[in-house]
Scaffold this motif. Structure first.
Motif, PDB file in Angstrom:
ATOM      1  N   LYS A 144      -1.970  28.549  48.646  1.00 60.60           N
ATOM      2  CA  LYS A 144      -2.148  29.167  47.342  1.00 60.60           C
ATOM      3  C   LYS A 144      -3.604  28.989  46.947  1.00 60.60           C
ATOM      4  CE  LYS A 144       2.157  30.288  46.920  1.00 60.60           C
ATOM      5  NZ  LYS A 144       2.511  31.727  47.014  1.00 60.60           N
ATOM      6  N   TRP A 145      -4.170  29.959  46.269  1.00 56.32           N
ATOM      7  CA  TRP A 145      -5.621  29.974  46.039  1.00 56.32           C
ATOM      8  C   TRP A 145      -5.917  30.652  44.716  1.00 56.32           C
ATOM      9  CZ3 TRP A 145      -9.081  27.634  49.336  1.00 56.32           C
ATOM     10  CH2 TRP A 145     -10.439  27.911  49.182  1.00 56.32           C
ATOM     11  N   ILE A 191       1.823  17.354  49.487  1.00 57.58           N
ATOM     12  CA  ILE A 191       1.125  18.300  48.609  1.00 57.58           C
ATOM     13  C   ILE A 191      -0.378  18.215  48.886  1.00 57.58           C
ATOM     14  CG2 ILE A 191       0.538  18.844  46.203  1.00 57.58           C
ATOM     15  CD1 ILE A 191       3.433  19.363  46.589  1.00 57.58           C
ATOM     16  N   LYS A 192      -0.965  19.316  49.325  1.00 54.50           N
ATOM     17  CA  LYS A 192      -2.417  19.361  49.555  1.00 54.50           C
ATOM     18  C   LYS A 192      -3.031  20.162  48.408  1.00 54.50           C
ATOM     19  CE  LYS A 192      -1.631  17.313  53.211  1.00 54.50           C
ATOM     20  NZ  LYS A 192      -1.983  15.888  53.278  1.00 54.50           N
ATOM     21  N   VAL A 193      -3.707  19.485  47.512  1.00 57.95           N
ATOM     22  CA  VAL A 193      -4.185  20.177  46.318  1.00 57.95           C
ATOM     23  C   VAL A 193      -5.639  19.795  46.044  1.00 57.95           C
ATOM     24  CG1 VAL A 193      -3.386  18.416  44.686  1.00 57.95           C
ATOM     25  CG2 VAL A 193      -3.491  20.802  43.946  1.00 57.95           C
ATOM     26  N   GLY A 194      -6.400  20.750  45.531  1.00 61.63           N
ATOM     27  CA  GLY A 194      -7.806  20.502  45.213  1.00 61.63           C
ATOM     28  C   GLY A 194      -8.387  21.734  44.550  1.00 61.63           C
ATOM     29  N   GLU A 195      -9.701  21.711  44.291  1.00 60.19           N
ATOM     30  CA  GLU A 195     -10.262  22.877  43.608  1.00 60.19           C
ATOM     31  C   GLU A 195     -11.022  23.755  44.586  1.00 60.19           C
ATOM     32  OE1 GLU A 195     -13.295  23.122  40.843  1.00 60.19           O
ATOM     33  OE2 GLU A 195     -14.721  22.076  42.090  1.00 60.19           O
ATOM     34  N   ILE A 196     -11.176  25.033  44.209  1.00 57.90           N
ATOM     35  CA  ILE A 196     -11.764  25.998  45.134  1.00 57.90           C
ATOM     36  C   ILE A 196     -13.281  26.039  45.025  1.00 57.90           C
ATOM     37  CG2 ILE A 196      -9.705  27.426  45.288  1.00 57.90           C
ATOM     38  CD1 ILE A 196     -11.067  29.357  43.320  1.00 57.90           C
ATOM     39  N   GLY A 211      -1.420  23.588  49.275  1.00 57.50           N
ATOM     40  CA  GLY A 211      -0.677  23.767  50.522  1.00 57.50           C
ATOM     41  C   GLY A 211       0.502  22.795  50.575  1.00 57.50           C
ATOM     42  N   PHE A 212       1.538  23.177  51.325  1.00 56.02           N
ATOM     43  CA  PHE A 212       2.732  22.335  51.436  1.00 56.02           C
ATOM     44  C   PHE A 212       2.954  21.922  52.883  1.00 56.02           C
ATOM     45  CE2 PHE A 212       3.511  25.397  48.012  1.00 56.02           C
ATOM     46  CZ  PHE A 212       3.748  24.549  46.952  1.00 56.02           C
TER      47      PHE A 212
END
Lengths: 640, 640
Positions: A144-145, A191-196, A211-212
């Motif tokens: 997801k982006w 859960i792979k999460v961060g900023e773009i 990302g999962f």
């Protein structure tokens, strides 16, 4: 009242801060703002108007100029719960969301996928043994982006994913996923999460990726108002697969309204500054005139002012149409669903106008966020304008998403709209919905009627023009098919012309709705006001007639003489409207705190304010910057 | 070679830094870069090519992406010394400037004044008693505003000021003023200097303001190559007051070239990404195609590619013209001075095209500075493009200067150009300089010749069109004068049409020069390459014919059938050029280090690079930002 709290005042303007500091300031301000909102709600027992003012309108953008990481919580997370959750799910989630006990966002687009929803890759596979869904991102392009607040702010998220159960894929469905621990805020396992990354603006929105790795959620976390998965894994289909469309529409129609506000700001700043600024000479031996005296400047400003009016009235009309279409969809009548495409196209056209007439104002605009919003050149559809706007400036290394939107529309949705128009061409007039009835009418008598130079006549010329363009496209496609091309290839080959036909259709609708709605309003106002409102409509219609003169020559009976009359009419209107220019923008009634512009402030002290603002730069707090001693001096002395 | 030194690599990309840190990084990088340049000059005994590559071209913008505070030293300070200082003055100053023992900049525009040079307020009053000039800023609007490097970097400056001597004003003249102490860098007494604040980009350029409180400089600091003030205060006039124009022209022509580079970057990124990106469906049951397969996308990309070619060839042509005009000016022949306006207009047109076809690519662009450069919508003239570009994004609270430029040109310079065209209309053809000869020729036979559908025929249609528009303007002005209006008012009333006529004139020149120059080049290349180059010219000409179809209908004999032929020709060209799209942009041969784009890199790993770039954000270095504990959590728990 809001301004008394002073939340909108930054000690150091956020443009001087680092990326990280900008985010931290945005979180702080969003918390203070919504805390105040909570208090107001309790005190006044107010409805949703406060939220709407803050999230959609000028007020919010004035306070949260760099964007807010909580916006998507209100404009997407909560509305999706309301639209797609069952009553039981709503009882469980909506209270917590309104309380802000949890902060959510909405994740649909992926790194490799835009609105072509069927192409999304994230999977949610039902495991009947554990009664859980397993969310997974099979590839990098499945991440997801873009969602606002996703990076470091939200702890919950509505995720759109391909639903698999009993070995079969049932297309995309919404799921609630917890992203972070409620206490520690640490991302949960898998859960792979961060900023773009940094963007040219809106760096407070905290846009993220997600990302999962086989993340498990309970079956109850699928939003099941429409489609369902039973405990044993049986899939129960929604009555209509198109119903989910409605939620997105709401946001889109709201955004048309917003663009209108930005345009009003832009033209206010430009007009006021044009009355302050003096430049060159108009007549020998006279002092430098206000630049507003130049006809080329009136040409740019006045069409801007009339565009705001046209846009506002269209937005109201769109809102009605949205409500009508929603009502029809609720009753299962899908007939006018494609007409909703028109909403987006209309928005696009208006922003084209915004672009065409406002591109010169961009630089006048109060703050980068405003400038961006008006400055977005020609995005093809109103389709998520806001996101689109952000995407224009995007990441300094990216820019990915703009095209994503673009492709979406230029493909899937444009086609829907074209298809609608082409269908109209082939249908008899009385069987058509109101906005395309003229297409059917025009088809019958192929000869165009004599040119009518009245205001109504010019507008009717735009209908003839649009019908002519649609007819030409239809015959082009047919000719190409006859030469052996497949329908799809013929369509693709003709798509440049189809886009133009689609624009012509929407332009005709904007012009006629602006005219009709102004007629209605004008009944209740004073004669002088009525005169000015009518002059604005005339200006708008004649401006567009001159812009589209080639198409009018091709498809109507307009003559060279008529064109010269239009040109004179236009130039006369500029002269007539000039004295009211400043009054007209003052009438938009935008407070200085909201306009946030040195050039466009009500008092006209443009130059003094420019200098005051310059002095806020941290670089101006010391006469010599340390880099002189560190680099410049050694370098100049050849010692570096 | 330059890239081996690694100066272009930022540990943390500058977009994540604060405003002050950005400036400090820019100073550091500029020093390192010019240190390297100095070494190269010594080693290779090279000419100016290195400086030109670094200051004007792709290389410089790759390394100094956020702008450099030393640029104006090289592109304005030193050239002004070379052009306007006497031999003695050059001997004294130029060596020190080349050594970078002093750092200079060039201050002309003021807070309240743009190119209307006569309007500048800064005064330089000669005091014969002390043999000094006294520089003074009588008002806030007299403050110099915008020069790069002025704020905290330069210690010297060329200042344009109104010269007063023996009680009389002699107009603006250049003076060298010391701004800061060479040892301490502290501003000297009476010098008010600082920066104008954060802008949306180019925050490394250190744009400044400058005010004087009766600052005294020696008489010898007036640059006296042209006009002079003798010791007793006697003013000696320059042979031609227009001679100073040449210096500015040099910069302008250079900038046309630069815009071309930006366009090439933009279209490279957009085309490569269109080959990577897949979206939606063209044909049922087929996988998502490259978006490059969509004709609407080809429509946007291919005109971009051909525009770069058209632009490059025009830039070369402009360069020749600049040299010719300069040579004529040197001999005192002012006849073609107005033709130089055409250079600027041509630039504008090309950037209009850049805008029209590239607006969609802006977001693809590698770094903000690139995006800005291409993204500048429709600035009216190439007139200081670079500054204009910066001005588009401008100060977050400002935007002042854009309009300044705009007014300039839409007024003073546009008028010069219009005047030139109108004059052409009234002069017999053989007496006219080459670029406007067609105007005189067209005037004689008022009936337009039959439409010729060949490439040359279409181009000739543009000449007929331009002549028709100019003629219409002339008769409009005459008609208005006949009705009792003054010439100036008639001119102002007709100025919207005059602008359009001026554009039409320049478009005709671009089209014909692109065609002719390509013909020349094509003689020496292989047959397949010649074919592609010719297809690009055809695409460009037919694209513009379709864009201007209304004007062609009004002023030439083109028929509806001819238009449909053009449309088919255009669509066929798209199909033919499509397979060469990626090859054509690869041929621009822009290295990845210079392109600096995740989406447009040569290897096509767009998505992987996007994620890699995102991970450089300092926010992504820690899983939980401190603002959660400070604001978000207390707020969610109702404890804020």
């Amino acid at each position: 009242m809001v301004f008394n709290e002073g939340i909108h005042i930054d000690e150091v303007p956020s443009d001087y801060l680092s990326h990280k500091e900008k985010y931290e300031l945005a979180v702080k301000k969003a918390c203070m703002l919504f805390k105040m909102m909570r208090r107001l709600q309790e005190e006044d027992n107010a409805g949703m108007e406060n939220y709407r003012a803050l999230l959609g309108g000028n007020l919010g953008s004035a306070i949260l100029g760099d964007g807010s990481p909580l916006t998507l919580h209100y404009v997407m997370f909560i509305p999706t719960l309301m639209g797609q959750a069952t009553v039981e799910q709503q009882a469980y989630w909506i209270g917590r969301a309104f309380n802000l006990s949890i902060i959510g966002t909405y994740a649909q687009t992926e790194l490799g996928h835009g609105t072509f929803i069927r192409g999304l890759e994230t999977t949610a596979t039902y495991d009947a043994a554990t009664k859980q869904f397993v969310l997974h991102s099979p590839t990098l392009t499945a991440y997801k982006w873009w969602p606002g607040g996703l990076a470091h702010t939200a702890n919950y998220c509505v995720v759109m994913a391909q639903l698999y159960t009993q070995g079969k894929c049932h297309g995309i469905h919404p799921f609630i996923v917890q992203l972070r621990d409620e206490e520690t805020h640490m991302p949960l396992p898998g859960i792979k999460v961060g900023e773009i990354g940094a963007k040219l603006g809106m760096n407070g929105t905290n846009n993220g990726f997600l990302g999962f790795e086989n993340v498990r959620i309970p079956r109850e976390h699928m939003l099941m108002k429409n489609s369902k998965v039973l405990e044993d894994g049986t899939y129960v289909k929604a009555p209509s697969s198109k119903l989910t469309y409605g939620t997105m529409m709401f946001v889109r129609v709201m955004l048309v309204h917003d663009v209108c506000n930005y345009m009003a700001k832009a033209v206010t700043i430009a007009t006021r500054y044009s009355a302050v600024r003096r430049q060159s000479q108009l007549r020998p031996n006279e002092p430098e005139p206000q630049i507003l005296e130049y006809v080329t400047q009136q040409h740019k400003l006045l069409i801007g002012i009339s565009s705001v009016h046209a846009f506002r009235l269209c937005a109201a009309w769109l809102w009605d149409m949205y409500n009508n279409v929603t009502a029809e969809l609720e009753t299962g009548d899908m007939e006018r669903l494609p007409e909703s495409c028109c909403c987006r196209l209309l928005g696009q056209l208006n922003v084209d106008i915004a672009y065409n007439s406002f591109h010169e104002y961009i630089a006048y605009l109060g703050r980068p966020s405003d400038r961006r919003s008006v400055g977005r050149p020609r995005y093809r559809w109103i389709d998520e304008v806001d996101k689109d706007l952000r995407e224009l400036q995007v990441l300094n290394w990216v820019g990915t998403a703009l095209d994503r939107r673009k492709w979406r529309l230029l493909l899937s949705k444009t086609e829907a709209h074209f298809g609608y128009l082409v269908k109209a061409w082939r249908t008899s007039a009385h069987a058509l919905p109101p906005t395309v009835r003229y297409v059917g009418e025009a088809r019958a008598p192929r000869r165009s009627p004599p040119w009518d130079s009245s205001l109504r006549g010019v507008i009717s010329g735009f209908h003839t023009l649009a019908a002519g363009k649609i007819g030409l496209c239809v015959s082009q496609i047919e000719k190409r098919q006859a030469s052996g091309m497949s329908y799809e290839d013929a369509w693709n080959m003709t798509s440049v012309q189809l886009t133009a036909a689609s624009e012509a259709h929407c332009r005709a609708i904007i012009l006629s709705s602006y005219y009709t709605e102004t007629e209605k309003i004008s009944r209740d106002v004073s004669a002088p006001l009525r005169l000015v409102l009518t002059q604005l409509v005339e200006l708008y219609v004649v401006y567009w007639a001159l812009q589209c003169v080639g198409d009018l020559l091709r498809f109507t009976s307009i003559s060279e003489r008529n064109i010269e009359e239009l040109q004179n009419w236009y130039e006369d209107l500029l002269v007539k409207l000039r004295p009211n220019a400043v009054g007209l923008v003052d009438a938009f009634d935008i407070r200085d705190e909201i306009l946030h512009s040195a050039l466009g402030a009500y008092d006209g002290r443009a130059y003094e304010r420019l200098m005051e603002e310059a002095m806020k730069s941290p670089l101006n707090k010391e006469p010599v910057n340390q880099s002189f001693h560190k680099y410049l001096k050694p370098f100049m002395q050849g010692k570096l």
